[in-house]
Scaffold this active site. Structure first.
Site, PDB file in Angstrom:
ATOM      1  N   TYR A 147      38.101  63.004  36.555  1.00  0.00           N
ATOM      2  CA  TYR A 147      37.793  62.158  35.379  1.00  0.00           C
ATOM      3  C   TYR A 147      38.342  62.699  34.068  1.00  0.00           C
ATOM      4  O   TYR A 147      38.221  62.034  33.037  1.00  0.00           O
ATOM      5  CB  TYR A 147      36.271  61.971  35.274  1.00  0.00           C
ATOM      6  CG  TYR A 147      35.691  61.251  36.478  1.00  0.00           C
ATOM      7  CD1 TYR A 147      36.021  59.928  36.744  1.00  0.00           C
ATOM      8  CD2 TYR A 147      34.836  61.908  37.363  1.00  0.00           C
ATOM      9  CE1 TYR A 147      35.506  59.268  37.856  1.00  0.00           C
ATOM     10  CE2 TYR A 147      34.311  61.256  38.470  1.00  0.00           C
ATOM     11  CZ  TYR A 147      34.656  59.939  38.708  1.00  0.00           C
ATOM     12  OH  TYR A 147      34.153  59.287  39.805  1.00  0.00           O
ATOM     13  N   ASN A 202      32.621  49.800  32.669  1.00  0.00           N
ATOM     14  CA  ASN A 202      32.790  50.768  33.749  1.00  0.00           C
ATOM     15  C   ASN A 202      31.395  50.982  34.313  1.00  0.00           C
ATOM     16  O   ASN A 202      30.583  51.719  33.745  1.00  0.00           O
ATOM     17  CB  ASN A 202      33.385  52.085  33.250  1.00  0.00           C
ATOM     18  CG  ASN A 202      33.623  53.067  34.387  1.00  0.00           C
ATOM     19  OD1 ASN A 202      33.159  52.853  35.518  1.00  0.00           O
ATOM     20  ND2 ASN A 202      34.340  54.147  34.110  1.00  0.00           N
ATOM     21  N   ALA A 241      29.212  53.965  39.843  1.00  0.00           N
ATOM     22  CA  ALA A 241      28.917  53.711  41.252  1.00  0.00           C
ATOM     23  C   ALA A 241      28.269  52.341  41.490  1.00  0.00           C
ATOM     24  O   ALA A 241      28.374  51.794  42.599  1.00  0.00           O
ATOM     25  CB  ALA A 241      28.021  54.813  41.803  1.00  0.00           C
ATOM     26  N   GLU A 260      36.967  45.069  33.854  1.00  0.00           N
ATOM     27  CA  GLU A 260      36.385  46.189  34.617  1.00  0.00           C
ATOM     28  C   GLU A 260      37.334  47.381  34.493  1.00  0.00           C
ATOM     29  O   GLU A 260      38.537  47.231  34.708  1.00  0.00           O
ATOM     30  CB  GLU A 260      36.247  45.745  36.075  1.00  0.00           C
ATOM     31  CG  GLU A 260      35.817  46.827  37.039  1.00  0.00           C
ATOM     32  CD  GLU A 260      35.795  46.316  38.487  1.00  0.00           C
ATOM     33  OE1 GLU A 260      35.946  45.088  38.720  1.00  0.00           O
ATOM     34  OE2 GLU A 260      35.655  47.159  39.392  1.00  0.00           O
ATOM     35  N   HIS A 312      38.015  51.529  35.529  1.00  0.00           N
ATOM     36  CA  HIS A 312      37.699  52.779  36.233  1.00  0.00           C
ATOM     37  C   HIS A 312      38.684  53.838  35.777  1.00  0.00           C
ATOM     38  O   HIS A 312      39.904  53.602  35.798  1.00  0.00           O
ATOM     39  CB  HIS A 312      37.753  52.599  37.755  1.00  0.00           C
ATOM     40  CG  HIS A 312      36.761  51.588  38.214  1.00  0.00           C
ATOM     41  ND1 HIS A 312      35.411  51.845  38.230  1.00  0.00           N
ATOM     42  CD2 HIS A 312      36.919  50.298  38.591  1.00  0.00           C
ATOM     43  CE1 HIS A 312      34.769  50.762  38.621  1.00  0.00           C
ATOM     44  NE2 HIS A 312      35.658  49.804  38.842  1.00  0.00           N
ATOM     45  N   ARG A 365      40.914  56.846  46.527  1.00  0.00           N
ATOM     46  CA  ARG A 365      39.766  57.694  46.829  1.00  0.00           C
ATOM     47  C   ARG A 365      39.047  57.190  48.088  1.00  0.00           C
ATOM     48  O   ARG A 365      39.617  56.473  48.897  1.00  0.00           O
ATOM     49  CB  ARG A 365      38.861  57.746  45.595  1.00  0.00           C
ATOM     50  CG  ARG A 365      39.595  58.324  44.366  1.00  0.00           C
ATOM     51  CD  ARG A 365      38.695  58.409  43.155  1.00  0.00           C
ATOM     52  NE  ARG A 365      37.578  59.310  43.396  1.00  0.00           N
ATOM     53  CZ  ARG A 365      36.479  59.347  42.627  1.00  0.00           C
ATOM     54  NH1 ARG A 365      36.386  58.533  41.577  1.00  0.00           N
ATOM     55  NH2 ARG A 365      35.508  60.177  42.902  1.00  0.00           N
TER      56      ARG A 365
HETATM   57  C1  DQA Z   1      34.384  55.373  38.289  1.00  0.00           C
HETATM   58  C2  DQA Z   1      34.687  55.290  39.782  1.00  0.00           C
HETATM   59  C3  DQA Z   1      33.409  55.103  40.595  1.00  0.00           C
HETATM   60  O1  DQA Z   1      33.713  55.047  41.976  1.00  0.00           O
HETATM   61  C4  DQA Z   1      32.464  56.263  40.355  1.00  0.00           C
HETATM   62  O2  DQA Z   1      31.254  56.059  41.050  1.00  0.00           O
HETATM   63  C5  DQA Z   1      32.227  56.513  38.915  1.00  0.00           C
HETATM   64  C6  DQA Z   1      33.348  56.444  37.992  1.00  0.00           C
HETATM   65  C7  DQA Z   1      35.633  55.669  37.461  1.00  0.00           C
HETATM   66  O3  DQA Z   1      35.570  55.501  36.251  1.00  0.00           O
HETATM   67  O4  DQA Z   1      36.666  56.102  38.007  1.00  0.00           O
HETATM   68  O5  DQA Z   1      31.120  56.859  38.506  1.00  0.00           O
HETATM   69  O6  DQA Z   1      33.886  54.118  37.865  1.00  0.00           O
END
Ligand code: DQA
Length: 151
Positions: free
Chosen positions: A30, A81, A84, A105, A107, A114
């Site tokens: 991240y 975002n 999960a 959305e 991420h 992943r």
């Molecule tokens: C996420 C990806 C999700 O799978 C994960 O549970 C997160 C972060 C991302 O920003 O890459 O908490 O949303």
């Protein structure tokens, strides 16, 4: 410098569970930007287009639902975002569908590179755009997109 022009509106930026830990949480996935960095990035990106950004983060699904519902009165668009909850929450999907605001959305990581359980999103079918794997810059891209499409 202060601006005298009225804001075009407000973009609600929602971060879900565990995103309060950004900066220290699995930095190899991240990155090192904190939630505060992300929110300042979003505020700056929105301001660049004449919008205000209203940023919230919660680890509780109901809080996220309440924020989406409240956006009907307060926001022109949503960047979300959901962490999960993306992969588990029919309720968040229904809330986004119910308010029918333009929504993106985001991420930070490329969820498709992943684990398999991250490949499915309950939200993707009810939002306008999905940005994955662009790091925290994804929030800027999401705001650019909304600013480009909103009046
Ligand atoms: C996420 C990806 C999700 O799978 C994960 O549970 C997160 C972060 C991302 O920003 O890459 O908490 O949303």
């Amino acid at each position: 410098m202060t601006s005298t022009s009225a804001p075009r509106g407000t973009i609600l930026v929602i971060n879900g569970p565990n995103l309060n830990l950004l900066g220290t949480r699995e930095p190899g996935i991240y990155g090192t930007a904190t939630l505060d960095d992300v929110e300042q990035l979003a505020i700056g990106a929105a301001a660049g287009h004449g919008f205000e950004a209203d940023c919230i983060q919660s680890n509780h699904e109901g809080d996220l639902l309440d924020a989406i519902h409240a956006a009907r009165e307060t926001a022109s668009g949503i960047v979300i975002n959901a962490g999960a909850y993306t992969h588990t929450s029919v309720a968040l999907r229904d809330a986004l569908a119910s308010v029918a605001l333009p929504a993106v959305e985001v991420h930070i990581s490329n969820v498709h590179k992943r684990e398999e359980f991250r490949h499915h999103s309950y939200l993707s079918p009810v939002v306008d755009s999905v940005i994955v794997g662009a790091g925290v810059h994804g929030y800027v891209l999401a705001i650019d997109y909304l600013a480009h499409t909103l009046p």
